[in-house]
Design an enzyme around this catalytic site. Sequence first.
Site, PDB file in Angstrom:
ATOM      1  N   TRP A  89      -5.509  -3.133  11.804  1.00 41.36           N
ATOM      2  CA  TRP A  89      -4.169  -3.091  10.927  1.00 41.36           C
ATOM      3  C   TRP A  89      -3.185  -3.244  12.068  1.00 41.36           C
ATOM      4  O   TRP A  89      -2.330  -3.887  12.111  1.00 41.36           O
ATOM      5  CB  TRP A  89      -4.024  -2.279   9.942  1.00 41.36           C
ATOM      6  CG  TRP A  89      -4.742  -2.492   8.751  1.00 41.36           C
ATOM      7  CD1 TRP A  89      -6.155  -1.689   8.445  1.00 41.36           C
ATOM      8  CD2 TRP A  89      -4.810  -3.674   7.922  1.00 41.36           C
ATOM      9  NE1 TRP A  89      -6.728  -2.285   7.250  1.00 41.36           N
ATOM     10  CE2 TRP A  89      -5.938  -3.474   7.043  1.00 41.36           C
ATOM     11  CE3 TRP A  89      -4.128  -4.609   7.793  1.00 41.36           C
ATOM     12  CZ2 TRP A  89      -6.258  -4.463   6.004  1.00 41.36           C
ATOM     13  CZ3 TRP A  89      -4.228  -5.635   6.849  1.00 41.36           C
ATOM     14  CH2 TRP A  89      -5.303  -5.400   5.849  1.00 41.36           C
ATOM     15  N   ASP A 159       2.623   2.915   9.808  1.00 36.72           N
ATOM     16  CA  ASP A 159       1.826   2.286   8.865  1.00 36.72           C
ATOM     17  C   ASP A 159       0.863   3.548   8.146  1.00 36.72           C
ATOM     18  O   ASP A 159      -0.193   3.786   8.701  1.00 36.72           O
ATOM     19  CB  ASP A 159       1.268   1.126   9.411  1.00 36.72           C
ATOM     20  CG  ASP A 159       0.233   0.641   8.114  1.00 36.72           C
ATOM     21  OD1 ASP A 159       0.320   1.015   7.006  1.00 36.72           O
ATOM     22  OD2 ASP A 159      -0.431  -0.375   8.347  1.00 36.72           O
ATOM     23  N   LYS A 183      -3.540   2.530  -2.169  1.00 37.60           N
ATOM     24  CA  LYS A 183      -4.674   3.495  -2.144  1.00 37.60           C
ATOM     25  C   LYS A 183      -4.436   4.828  -2.654  1.00 37.60           C
ATOM     26  O   LYS A 183      -4.994   5.491  -3.508  1.00 37.60           O
ATOM     27  CB  LYS A 183      -5.025   3.888  -0.356  1.00 37.60           C
ATOM     28  CG  LYS A 183      -5.971   3.031   0.458  1.00 37.60           C
ATOM     29  CD  LYS A 183      -5.356   1.673   0.639  1.00 37.60           C
ATOM     30  CE  LYS A 183      -5.991   0.786   1.416  1.00 37.60           C
ATOM     31  NZ  LYS A 183      -5.673  -0.619   1.748  1.00 37.60           N
TER      32      LYS A 183
HETATM   33  C1  LIG Z   1      -3.475   0.600   7.117  1.00 39.24           C
HETATM   34  C2  LIG Z   1      -3.231  -0.445   6.464  1.00 39.24           C
HETATM   35  N1  LIG Z   1      -2.270  -1.541   6.831  1.00 39.24           N
HETATM   36  C3  LIG Z   1      -1.954  -2.621   6.146  1.00 39.24           C
HETATM   37  C4  LIG Z   1      -2.682  -3.031   5.139  1.00 39.24           C
HETATM   38  C5  LIG Z   1      -2.249  -4.120   4.498  1.00 39.24           C
HETATM   39  O1  LIG Z   1      -1.966  -3.791   3.354  1.00 39.24           O
HETATM   40  P1  LIG Z   1      -1.389  -5.009   1.936  1.00 39.24           P
HETATM   41  O2  LIG Z   1      -2.907  -5.658   1.514  1.00 39.24           O
HETATM   42  O3  LIG Z   1      -0.818  -4.144   1.026  1.00 39.24           O
HETATM   43  O4  LIG Z   1      -0.533  -6.180   2.659  1.00 39.24           O
HETATM   44  C6  LIG Z   1      -3.778  -2.214   4.651  1.00 39.24           C
HETATM   45  C7  LIG Z   1      -4.599  -2.768   3.754  1.00 39.24           C
HETATM   46  O5  LIG Z   1      -5.622  -2.304   3.397  1.00 39.24           O
HETATM   47  C8  LIG Z   1      -4.142  -1.021   5.370  1.00 39.24           C
HETATM   48  O6  LIG Z   1      -5.289  -0.251   5.140  1.00 39.24           O
END
Ligand SMILES: Cc1ncc(COP(=O)(O)O)c(C=O)c1O
Length: 348
Positions: A89, A159, A183
């Site tokens: 991520w 994040d 989550k």
């Molecule tokens: C740490 C992290 N950042 C970003 C995301 C992306 O999230 P979204 O699907 O809400 O865009 C996720 C998705 O699992 C994640 O676990």
Amino acid sequence: MPAPVLEKARDEMLSLNNIGMSVMEISHRSKHFEPILRGAIQGIRDLLNVSENYKILFLQGGASLQFSMIPLNFLGKNETADYIVTGAWGVKAVKEAKRCGNATAILSTADEGFKSVPAQDVLNFSKNARYVHYTSNETIEGVEFKYDLDGKGVPVICDASSNILSKPIDVEKYALIYAGAQKNIGPSGITLVIIRDDFAAQVPDGQHSMLDYRAFAANDSMLNTPNTWGIYIVNLVCEWLKEKGGVEEMSKINEQKAKILYDAIDSSDGLYSGHAEKEARSLMNVTFRLPSEEFEKQFASEATARGLDGLQGHRSVGGIRASIYNAFPREGVEALVEFMKDFAQKNG
Ligand SMILES: Cc1ncc(COP(=O)(O)O)c(C=O)c1O
């Protein structure tokens, strides 16, 4: 999702507080929705001990939109932002930021396969960095920071999508925290943003409204129609968490759940091997390998047959991943460990 939250939502599905309409049918500006939005904001504020100089926003576009919205608001073309990249991520976040300005991974653990997190004292930030960004829990690799990063004067952006509300955090250390809700906070389609007022004030004029933190902050997240259903569920999740004893209690439960699983991995005589280094092991996503991919496939499919679904690691890295978010019960962890032992006995 916690079962009591789903049960309450089911009971109120057709008629919220006996008003004869579903939460999905009332106006977001109605007197019926107002307390729900207030409740969700206050719920997050209470649970994470967020002081009044921060705004709590409920946005859309997932955490992924934040990868772009952050640099669009805070990174000018000739400016620098530091990214600490400890997993997939973080890679995505820095990629989007590079479109706006000089975003650099000042530290990446990619070469060693994203198994660790850096210690605070090895981090040196760029001179004049507009902000430093990190991912407190890398969901795919299962590596988690055990401390709130200190930006040493540089605004810190985090994040926290996959470990928010799993433990107490020191919000004062951050300029901005964001998290996709799906989550630990509620359903997908909602992104929580906690932003410090003086940081939001730095958004340059002329930003597109729907990408402008300042505009959302000034309009209580209601620049347009927010995800009312999602906010309603967030409110219920906050109530549930408070009943459970808040994030302090949740943190203890999460430590215990994760320990049961990691102990099973460590005592398996090498059949299971944890992906993350011990000090960086995630309490939310327990990742491990078996000696071969065939074995891993067999493990996942036999587990599914035992009612333990969703254990295949993310498609980008393979392996096995047990996601044990707040709502996942200890009994589920114990059932998985039982299965792991049986599998080891048959195949070890
Ligand atoms: C740490 C992290 N950042 C970003 C995301 C992306 O999230 P979204 O699907 O809400 O865009 C996720 C998705 O699992 C994640 O676990």
